[in-house]
Design a protein around this motif. Structure first.
Motif, PDB file in Angstrom:
ATOM      1  N   SER A   2       0.818  -1.213   0.000  1.00  0.00           N
ATOM      2  CA  SER A   2       0.000   0.000   0.000  1.00  0.00           C
ATOM      3  C   SER A   2       0.854   1.265   0.000  1.00  0.00           C
ATOM      4  O   SER A   2       0.409   2.304  -0.466  1.00  0.00           O
ATOM      5  CB  SER A   2      -0.964   0.009   1.183  1.00  0.00           C
ATOM      6  OG  SER A   2      -0.262   0.200   2.391  1.00  0.00           O
ATOM      7  N   ASP A  25      -0.529  -6.004  -8.402  1.00  0.00           N
ATOM      8  CA  ASP A  25      -1.234  -7.194  -7.927  1.00  0.00           C
ATOM      9  C   ASP A  25      -0.928  -8.399  -8.816  1.00  0.00           C
ATOM     10  O   ASP A  25      -0.674  -9.502  -8.313  1.00  0.00           O
ATOM     11  CB  ASP A  25      -2.734  -6.920  -7.880  1.00  0.00           C
ATOM     12  CG  ASP A  25      -3.509  -8.061  -7.271  1.00  0.00           C
ATOM     13  OD1 ASP A  25      -3.280  -8.357  -6.083  1.00  0.00           O
ATOM     14  OD2 ASP A  25      -4.346  -8.654  -7.982  1.00  0.00           O
ATOM     15  N   THR A  45      -8.259  -4.088  -5.951  1.00  0.00           N
ATOM     16  CA  THR A  45      -7.023  -3.365  -5.678  1.00  0.00           C
ATOM     17  C   THR A  45      -6.869  -2.160  -6.593  1.00  0.00           C
ATOM     18  O   THR A  45      -6.327  -1.130  -6.183  1.00  0.00           O
ATOM     19  CB  THR A  45      -5.785  -4.278  -5.805  1.00  0.00           C
ATOM     20  OG1 THR A  45      -5.728  -4.810  -7.116  1.00  0.00           O
ATOM     21  CG2 THR A  45      -5.820  -5.388  -4.795  1.00  0.00           C
ATOM     22  N   ALA A  48      -8.813   0.585  -5.091  1.00  0.00           N
ATOM     23  CA  ALA A  48      -8.073   1.201  -3.986  1.00  0.00           C
ATOM     24  C   ALA A  48      -7.057   2.207  -4.513  1.00  0.00           C
ATOM     25  O   ALA A  48      -6.907   3.303  -3.959  1.00  0.00           O
ATOM     26  CB  ALA A  48      -7.379   0.129  -3.152  1.00  0.00           C
ATOM     27  N   LYS A  70      -7.096   5.926   4.575  1.00  0.00           N
ATOM     28  CA  LYS A  70      -6.887   4.522   4.922  1.00  0.00           C
ATOM     29  C   LYS A  70      -8.185   3.870   5.403  1.00  0.00           C
ATOM     30  O   LYS A  70      -8.499   2.741   5.038  1.00  0.00           O
ATOM     31  CB  LYS A  70      -5.860   4.443   6.035  1.00  0.00           C
ATOM     32  CG  LYS A  70      -4.521   3.844   5.845  1.00  0.00           C
ATOM     33  CD  LYS A  70      -4.299   3.003   4.687  1.00  0.00           C
ATOM     34  CE  LYS A  70      -3.377   1.886   5.078  1.00  0.00           C
ATOM     35  NZ  LYS A  70      -3.059   1.023   3.984  1.00  0.00           N
ATOM     36  N   MET A  74     -10.122   0.957   3.458  1.00  0.00           N
ATOM     37  CA  MET A  74     -10.361  -0.283   4.184  1.00  0.00           C
ATOM     38  C   MET A  74     -11.842  -0.652   4.149  1.00  0.00           C
ATOM     39  O   MET A  74     -12.204  -1.793   3.904  1.00  0.00           O
ATOM     40  CB  MET A  74      -9.904  -0.156   5.631  1.00  0.00           C
ATOM     41  CG  MET A  74     -10.085  -1.422   6.444  1.00  0.00           C
ATOM     42  SD  MET A  74      -9.677  -1.205   8.180  1.00  0.00           S
ATOM     43  CE  MET A  74     -10.985  -0.130   8.718  1.00  0.00           C
ATOM     44  N   CYS A  77     -12.884  -1.135   0.126  1.00  0.00           N
ATOM     45  CA  CYS A  77     -12.168  -2.148  -0.653  1.00  0.00           C
ATOM     46  C   CYS A  77     -11.921  -3.453   0.091  1.00  0.00           C
ATOM     47  O   CYS A  77     -12.052  -4.519  -0.484  1.00  0.00           O
ATOM     48  CB  CYS A  77     -10.838  -1.587  -1.146  1.00  0.00           C
ATOM     49  SG  CYS A  77     -11.061  -0.277  -2.337  1.00  0.00           S
ATOM     50  N   ASN A  78     -11.542  -3.395   1.338  1.00  0.00           N
ATOM     51  CA  ASN A  78     -11.192  -4.628   2.042  1.00  0.00           C
ATOM     52  C   ASN A  78     -12.403  -5.481   2.374  1.00  0.00           C
ATOM     53  O   ASN A  78     -12.302  -6.702   2.391  1.00  0.00           O
ATOM     54  CB  ASN A  78     -10.388  -4.324   3.302  1.00  0.00           C
ATOM     55  CG  ASN A  78      -9.003  -3.836   2.983  1.00  0.00           C
ATOM     56  OD1 ASN A  78      -8.598  -3.820   1.828  1.00  0.00           O
ATOM     57  ND2 ASN A  78      -8.278  -3.413   3.987  1.00  0.00           N
ATOM     58  N   GLU A  81     -13.246  -7.276  -0.785  1.00  0.00           N
ATOM     59  CA  GLU A  81     -12.182  -8.245  -1.042  1.00  0.00           C
ATOM     60  C   GLU A  81     -12.355  -9.477  -0.154  1.00  0.00           C
ATOM     61  O   GLU A  81     -12.181 -10.605  -0.593  1.00  0.00           O
ATOM     62  CB  GLU A  81     -10.819  -7.606  -0.790  1.00  0.00           C
ATOM     63  CG  GLU A  81      -9.665  -8.499  -1.137  1.00  0.00           C
ATOM     64  CD  GLU A  81      -8.332  -7.793  -1.029  1.00  0.00           C
ATOM     65  OE1 GLU A  81      -7.332  -8.499  -0.973  1.00  0.00           O
ATOM     66  OE2 GLU A  81      -8.294  -6.560  -0.990  1.00  0.00           O
ATOM     67  N   TYR A  82     -12.728  -9.268   1.094  1.00  0.00           N
ATOM     68  CA  TYR A  82     -12.982 -10.388   1.999  1.00  0.00           C
ATOM     69  C   TYR A  82     -14.165 -11.217   1.492  1.00  0.00           C
ATOM     70  O   TYR A  82     -14.106 -12.445   1.471  1.00  0.00           O
ATOM     71  CB  TYR A  82     -13.267  -9.873   3.408  1.00  0.00           C
ATOM     72  CG  TYR A  82     -13.649 -10.967   4.371  1.00  0.00           C
ATOM     73  CD1 TYR A  82     -12.677 -11.757   4.966  1.00  0.00           C
ATOM     74  CD2 TYR A  82     -14.986 -11.228   4.659  1.00  0.00           C
ATOM     75  CE1 TYR A  82     -13.027 -12.774   5.832  1.00  0.00           C
ATOM     76  CE2 TYR A  82     -15.336 -12.249   5.524  1.00  0.00           C
ATOM     77  CZ  TYR A  82     -14.356 -13.006   6.108  1.00  0.00           C
ATOM     78  OH  TYR A  82     -14.704 -14.010   6.950  1.00  0.00           O
TER      79      TYR A  82
END
Length: 110
Positions: A2, A25, A45, A48, A70, A74, A77-78, A81-82
């Motif tokens: 990052s 990526d 990604t 992000a 951040k 998070m 995007c995260n 992604e999860y």
């Protein structure tokens, strides 16, 4: 990764930040694959990288701006992604999870 993504997005903007994030990526996957390749995760990604570019490009970097960015990345995007990596969505054709990602080829010993 990052930190390089943030630096590139800060210097060159959201478009280059997204392209760099996606390329990084793919390169990381080629150098050290940790499972099947999921193009959906590459898109996350890239998103992000675009978000970092929108928040950093031609703006003064301050600690609150970095922390807020951040947190937003998070959150936006995260979490998807999860969900993608645990196959809650993107389950392939007709709900078959085997088509969700490009599988690694099986090694066949002679």
């Amino acid at each position: 990764s990052s930190i390089p993504n943030g630096i590139i997005a800060y210097l060159f903007g959201p478009t280059v930040g997204g392209i760099f994030s996606g390329t990084l990526d793919i390169i990381k996957y080629i150098l050290k694959p940790t499972g099947p390749f999921c193009p959906q995760l590459t898109l996350v990604t890239m998103l992000a990288g675009v978000m970092y570019g929108c928040m950093y490009y031609k703006k003064k970097l301050t600690l609150p701006r970095v922390l807020i960015t951040k947190f937003i990345v998070m959150l936006v995007c995260n979490v998807p992604e999860y969900i993608v990596s645990h196959r809650v969505i993107w389950t392939g054709i007709h709900g078959d999870p085997s088509g969700a990602c490009i599988k690694e080829s099986d090694y066949v010993a002679d």
